[in-house]
Write a protein that holds these residues in place. Structure first.
Motif, mmCIF file in Angstrom:
data_model
loop_
_atom_site.group_PDB
_atom_site.id
_atom_site.type_symbol
_atom_site.label_atom_id
_atom_site.label_comp_id
_atom_site.label_asym_id
_atom_site.label_seq_id
_atom_site.Cartn_x
_atom_site.Cartn_y
_atom_site.Cartn_z
ATOM 1 N N ALA A 44 49.852 -29.511 32.910
ATOM 2 C CA ALA A 44 50.335 -28.622 32.058
ATOM 3 C C ALA A 44 50.009 -27.328 32.028
ATOM 4 O O ALA A 44 50.853 -26.467 32.257
ATOM 5 C CB ALA A 44 49.917 -29.158 30.511
ATOM 6 N N ARG A 45 48.614 -27.063 32.710
ATOM 7 C CA ARG A 45 48.320 -25.405 32.975
ATOM 8 C C ARG A 45 48.869 -25.378 34.299
ATOM 9 O O ARG A 45 49.287 -24.050 34.209
ATOM 10 C CB ARG A 45 46.862 -25.711 33.249
ATOM 11 N N ALA A 46 49.236 -26.225 35.192
ATOM 12 C CA ALA A 46 49.749 -25.741 36.538
ATOM 13 C C ALA A 46 51.103 -25.187 36.232
ATOM 14 O O ALA A 46 51.711 -24.373 36.861
ATOM 15 C CB ALA A 46 49.690 -26.885 37.254
ATOM 16 N N LEU A 47 51.970 -25.874 35.230
ATOM 17 C CA LEU A 47 53.343 -25.618 35.154
ATOM 18 C C LEU A 47 53.369 -24.383 34.124
ATOM 19 O O LEU A 47 54.132 -23.414 34.538
ATOM 20 C CB LEU A 47 54.188 -26.844 34.189
ATOM 21 N N ALA A 48 52.360 -23.999 33.212
ATOM 22 C CA ALA A 48 52.365 -22.913 32.389
ATOM 23 C C ALA A 48 52.191 -21.601 33.459
ATOM 24 O O ALA A 48 52.808 -20.670 33.263
ATOM 25 C CB ALA A 48 51.281 -22.847 31.403
ATOM 26 N N ASP A 49 51.336 -21.936 34.340
ATOM 27 C CA ASP A 49 50.983 -20.834 35.350
ATOM 28 C C ASP A 49 52.133 -20.313 36.124
ATOM 29 O O ASP A 49 52.423 -19.323 36.394
ATOM 30 C CB ASP A 49 49.740 -21.067 36.281
ATOM 31 N N GLU A 50 53.071 -21.458 36.714
ATOM 32 C CA GLU A 50 54.053 -21.013 37.185
ATOM 33 C C GLU A 50 55.155 -20.716 36.347
ATOM 34 O O GLU A 50 56.018 -19.641 36.677
ATOM 35 C CB GLU A 50 54.799 -22.558 37.623
ATOM 36 N N LEU A 51 55.298 -20.894 35.018
ATOM 37 C CA LEU A 51 56.207 -20.171 34.344
ATOM 38 C C LEU A 51 55.902 -18.765 33.832
ATOM 39 O O LEU A 51 56.551 -17.908 33.401
ATOM 40 C CB LEU A 51 56.336 -20.828 33.125
ATOM 41 N N GLY A 52 54.500 -18.261 33.940
ATOM 42 C CA GLY A 52 54.135 -17.105 33.765
ATOM 43 C C GLY A 52 53.683 -16.728 32.343
ATOM 44 O O GLY A 52 53.286 -17.604 31.681
ATOM 45 N N ASN A 53 53.720 -15.548 31.873
ATOM 46 C CA ASN A 53 53.209 -15.070 30.618
ATOM 47 C C ASN A 53 53.942 -15.521 29.577
ATOM 48 O O ASN A 53 53.383 -15.561 28.367
ATOM 49 C CB ASN A 53 53.219 -13.535 30.632
ATOM 50 N N GLN A 54 55.153 -16.146 29.688
ATOM 51 C CA GLN A 54 56.000 -16.766 28.585
ATOM 52 C C GLN A 54 55.812 -18.054 28.133
ATOM 53 O O GLN A 54 56.206 -18.534 27.319
ATOM 54 C CB GLN A 54 57.578 -16.752 29.066
ATOM 55 N N ALA A 55 54.530 -18.764 28.980
ATOM 56 C CA ALA A 55 54.223 -20.039 28.574
ATOM 57 C C ALA A 55 52.664 -20.137 28.420
ATOM 58 O O ALA A 55 51.809 -19.411 28.844
ATOM 59 C CB ALA A 55 54.630 -20.861 29.758
ATOM 60 N N ILE A 56 52.216 -21.277 27.383
ATOM 61 C CA ILE A 56 50.976 -21.603 27.567
ATOM 62 C C ILE A 56 50.952 -23.198 27.685
ATOM 63 O O ILE A 56 51.655 -23.929 27.416
ATOM 64 C CB ILE A 56 50.276 -21.203 26.211
ATOM 65 N N ALA A 57 49.766 -23.810 28.063
ATOM 66 C CA ALA A 57 49.385 -25.309 27.982
ATOM 67 C C ALA A 57 48.456 -25.623 26.921
ATOM 68 O O ALA A 57 47.605 -25.020 26.692
ATOM 69 C CB ALA A 57 48.924 -25.432 29.519
ATOM 70 N N ILE A 58 48.959 -26.806 26.474
ATOM 71 C CA ILE A 58 47.878 -27.562 25.370
ATOM 72 C C ILE A 58 47.951 -28.945 25.799
ATOM 73 O O ILE A 58 48.874 -29.662 26.186
ATOM 74 C CB ILE A 58 48.647 -27.517 23.910
ATOM 75 N N GLU A 59 46.601 -29.356 25.754
ATOM 76 C CA GLU A 59 46.380 -30.819 25.850
ATOM 77 C C GLU A 59 46.932 -31.523 24.508
ATOM 78 O O GLU A 59 46.415 -31.087 23.373
ATOM 79 C CB GLU A 59 45.052 -31.063 26.125
ATOM 80 N N LEU A 60 47.755 -32.487 24.678
ATOM 81 C CA LEU A 60 48.250 -33.264 23.578
ATOM 82 C C LEU A 60 47.949 -34.745 23.820
ATOM 83 O O LEU A 60 48.292 -35.500 24.882
ATOM 84 C CB LEU A 60 49.630 -32.855 23.472
ATOM 85 N N ASP A 61 47.693 -35.456 22.738
ATOM 86 C CA ASP A 61 47.630 -37.018 22.765
ATOM 87 C C ASP A 61 48.380 -37.168 21.536
ATOM 88 O O ASP A 61 48.171 -37.265 20.305
ATOM 89 C CB ASP A 61 45.863 -37.444 22.531
#
Length: 266
Positions: A44-61
């Motif tokens: 999730a973090r890797a994808l958020a980094d790819e998307l840039g400032n418009q995205a954040i990553a959250i760990e979800l169970d």
């Protein structure tokens, strides 16, 4: 037709997976601000980094009510609102797919685990999203179900029935909250060419599905993601309570299509 998602804050559960990651990318291209929520936090973090400032990553169970509540709270802390939630996460590991057979041989623990994530988890995510969207007077919920929820199958009794419940849940939300400015729709993918799906699907079974698909190709994650993005847009404002099968026509024809079609081929 062009459409815009400019500024729409969007949670995508299972956002680092095959379909979910493509939903994040395509909605991001249309201007949405993305919350990539996934059990695999590194992905999730890797994808958020790819998307840039418009995205954040959250760990979800999705099996944890506290984790779902934390996802909503973090979204509000970061973006200040919630416009769209795409409930895409599901329990569909290769090991679970092997164990999810018919009812006679169903382990109760496997049944419960499937419903805990696919149905209960989706319900809680919808409920917590509605608590934010209702005071706003607007919002869009898109639940990923499956074309397996439409007919009986020899296997995947737990998965398919859990997704049938998701379809009915979606209709209930559309009915109870439509006048409050909230739309809810379900997307029903067929076999989609994700790396995960193709990794546990035997080649012979894949060939059978391909034969029963009316299009000359299996769907890709982008095929599903484009539908999700459109349903999230204001251009789809009059569409609610619907279940859209995106399965290359697999679910619409009579049984035995593949064999019958051979008689009519020139």
């Amino acid at each position: 037709m062009s459409y815009s998602l400019d500024g729409k804050v969007t949670i995508v559960t299972g956002g680092a997976g095959g379909i979910g990651s493509e939903v994040c990318r395509i909605m991001g291209k249309h201007g949405a601000r993305i919350v990539v929520a996934d059990l695999n936090h590194d992905a999730a973090r890797a994808l958020a980094d790819e998307l840039g400032n418009q995205a954040i990553a959250i760990e979800l169970d999705l099996a944890s009510e506290d984790s779902i509540a934390a996802m909503i709270a973090t979204t509000l802390d970061h973006f200040g609102r919630l416009d769209v939630i795409d409930n895409n996460a599901a329990l569909l590991t290769a090991e679970m797919a092997r164990r999810d057979g018919d009812i006679e041989h169903m382990a109760t623990d496997d049944w419960d685990a499937t419903y805990r994530v696919n149905t209960r988890g989706t319900m809680i995510a919808c409920r917590e999203a509605l608590k934010v969207m209702t005071p706003q007077g607007s919002g869009c919920i898109i639940n990923t179900a499956s074309n397996l929820a439409l007919q009986g199958n020899l296997i995947q009794a737990a998965y398919s029935s859990s997704k049938a419940a998701v379809i009915q849940m979606t209709r209930s939300i559309a009915t109870s909250h439509g006048k409050r400015g909230i739309r809810a729709n379900a997307v029903l993918p067929g076999l989609t060419g994700t790396a995960a799906a193709l990794s546990y699907l035997p080649g012979e079974l894949r060939e059978t599905v391909e034969e029963e698909t009316l299009t000359p190709y299996l769907g890709t994650p982008a095929d599903i993601a484009h539908l999700v993005a459109f349903l999230a847009s204001d251009e789809a404002r009059y569409i609610t309570g619907q279940a859209f099968a995106a399965d290359g026509g697999t679910s619409v024809h009579i049984p035995g299509f593949a064999r019958l079609s051979r008689f009519f081929q020139s």
